[in-house]
Motif scaffolding. Structure first.
Motif, PDB file in Angstrom:
ATOM      1  N   ALA A  36       0.814  -1.220   0.000  1.00 48.03           N
ATOM      2  CA  ALA A  36       0.000   0.000   0.000  1.00 48.03           C
ATOM      3  C   ALA A  36       0.850   1.276   0.000  1.00 48.03           C
ATOM      4  O   ALA A  36       0.537   2.204  -0.759  1.00 48.03           O
ATOM      5  N   PRO A  37       1.908   1.391   0.796  1.00 48.61           N
ATOM      6  CA  PRO A  37       2.706   2.627   0.734  1.00 48.61           C
ATOM      7  C   PRO A  37       3.340   2.852  -0.639  1.00 48.61           C
ATOM      8  O   PRO A  37       3.342   3.974  -1.149  1.00 48.61           O
ATOM      9  N   ALA A  38       3.854   1.802  -1.255  1.00 45.53           N
ATOM     10  CA  ALA A  38       4.459   1.946  -2.584  1.00 45.53           C
ATOM     11  C   ALA A  38       3.405   2.329  -3.620  1.00 45.53           C
ATOM     12  O   ALA A  38       3.649   3.180  -4.483  1.00 45.53           O
ATOM     13  N   ALA A  39       2.233   1.731  -3.550  1.00 44.74           N
ATOM     14  CA  ALA A  39       1.162   2.059  -4.497  1.00 44.74           C
ATOM     15  C   ALA A  39       0.678   3.491  -4.288  1.00 44.74           C
ATOM     16  O   ALA A  39       0.412   4.215  -5.255  1.00 44.74           O
ATOM     17  N   GLY A  40       0.581   3.910  -3.043  1.00 44.44           N
ATOM     18  CA  GLY A  40       0.169   5.289  -2.762  1.00 44.44           C
ATOM     19  C   GLY A  40       1.175   6.304  -3.277  1.00 44.44           C
ATOM     20  O   GLY A  40       0.801   7.326  -3.865  1.00 44.44           O
ATOM     21  N   LEU A  41       2.456   6.037  -3.090  1.00 43.97           N
ATOM     22  CA  LEU A  41       3.492   6.938  -3.579  1.00 43.97           C
ATOM     23  C   LEU A  41       3.506   6.966  -5.107  1.00 43.97           C
ATOM     24  O   LEU A  41       3.634   8.035  -5.716  1.00 43.97           O
ATOM     25  N   LEU A  45       2.831  10.282  -7.415  1.00 38.10           N
ATOM     26  CA  LEU A  45       3.776  10.734  -8.430  1.00 38.10           C
ATOM     27  C   LEU A  45       3.136  10.812  -9.808  1.00 38.10           C
ATOM     28  O   LEU A  45       3.413  11.727 -10.582  1.00 38.10           O
ATOM     29  N   LEU A  46       2.288   9.848 -10.142  1.00 33.46           N
ATOM     30  CA  LEU A  46       1.632   9.857 -11.446  1.00 33.46           C
ATOM     31  C   LEU A  46       0.617  10.989 -11.566  1.00 33.46           C
ATOM     32  O   LEU A  46       0.417  11.536 -12.656  1.00 33.46           O
ATOM     33  N   VAL A  47      -0.021  11.357 -10.469  1.00 36.61           N
ATOM     34  CA  VAL A  47      -1.014  12.430 -10.506  1.00 36.61           C
ATOM     35  C   VAL A  47      -0.333  13.793 -10.573  1.00 36.61           C
ATOM     36  O   VAL A  47      -0.785  14.676 -11.291  1.00 36.61           O
ATOM     37  N   THR A  48       0.767  13.992  -9.871  1.00 35.78           N
ATOM     38  CA  THR A  48       1.415  15.298  -9.837  1.00 35.78           C
ATOM     39  C   THR A  48       2.359  15.520 -11.008  1.00 35.78           C
ATOM     40  O   THR A  48       2.659  16.655 -11.336  1.00 35.78           O
ATOM     41  N   SER A  49       2.832  14.492 -11.678  1.00 35.84           N
ATOM     42  CA  SER A  49       3.782  14.654 -12.775  1.00 35.84           C
ATOM     43  C   SER A  49       3.215  15.437 -13.963  1.00 35.84           C
ATOM     44  O   SER A  49       3.918  16.278 -14.506  1.00 35.84           O
ATOM     45  N   PRO A  50       1.980  15.225 -14.422  1.00 34.47           N
ATOM     46  CA  PRO A  50       1.488  16.002 -15.564  1.00 34.47           C
ATOM     47  C   PRO A  50       1.433  17.502 -15.280  1.00 34.47           C
ATOM     48  O   PRO A  50       1.653  18.301 -16.163  1.00 34.47           O
ATOM     49  N   GLN A  51       1.165  17.914 -14.054  1.00 36.33           N
ATOM     50  CA  GLN A  51       1.125  19.331 -13.720  1.00 36.33           C
ATOM     51  C   GLN A  51       2.519  19.942 -13.839  1.00 36.33           C
ATOM     52  O   GLN A  51       2.672  21.047 -14.354  1.00 36.33           O
ATOM     53  N   ASP A  52       3.530  19.233 -13.381  1.00 41.08           N
ATOM     54  CA  ASP A  52       4.894  19.733 -13.475  1.00 41.08           C
ATOM     55  C   ASP A  52       5.345  19.808 -14.926  1.00 41.08           C
ATOM     56  O   ASP A  52       6.053  20.728 -15.308  1.00 41.08           O
ATOM     57  N   ALA A  53       4.937  18.863 -15.747  1.00 43.56           N
ATOM     58  CA  ALA A  53       5.337  18.851 -17.152  1.00 43.56           C
ATOM     59  C   ALA A  53       4.696  20.007 -17.914  1.00 43.56           C
ATOM     60  O   ALA A  53       5.257  20.523 -18.869  1.00 43.56           O
ATOM     61  N   ALA A  54       3.507  20.437 -17.489  1.00 44.80           N
ATOM     62  CA  ALA A  54       2.810  21.529 -18.164  1.00 44.80           C
ATOM     63  C   ALA A  54       3.332  22.888 -17.715  1.00 44.80           C
ATOM     64  O   ALA A  54       2.854  23.921 -18.172  1.00 44.80           O
TER      65      ALA A  54
END
Length: 68
Positions: A36-41, A45-54
Motif C-alpha cells: 500500500a505505501p508503494a502504491a500510494g506513492l 507521483l503519477l497524478v502530480t507529474s502532468p502538472q509539473d510537465a505543463a
C-alpha cells in the motif's frame, strides 16, 4: 514528533509484555501493509507529474514577496 514515536513505542512494548504470544495476521493484511505505501506513492507521483510537465507550479510568478 519524537515524543509521539516514543509514546507509541512504549505502548507497543507494554502491549507485548501483556500478550507475549506472537501476533498472527492474515496474508492479505501483510500484503496490504507491504504494497500500500508503494502504491500510494506511485499514484501520487503519477497524478502530480502532468502538472509539473505543463509548467504549473505551486508558487505564483506574479507575487514578488521575496523582495519585500
Amino acid at each position: 514528533m519524537w515524543g509521539l514515536a516514543l509514546m507509541i513505542s512504549a505502548g507497543l512494548h507494554w502491549w507485548g509484555l501483556q500478550r507475549p504470544e506472537p501476533l498472527q495476521t492474515s496474508w492479505i493484511v501483510a500484503l496490504v501493509l507491504v504494497f500500500a505505501p508503494a502504491a500510494g506513492l506511485a499514484a501520487w507521483l503519477l497524478v502530480t507529474s502532468p502538472q509539473d510537465a505543463a509548467g504549473e507550479t505551486r508558487e505564483s510568478e506574479e507575487c514578488d514577496q521575496e523582495t519585500h
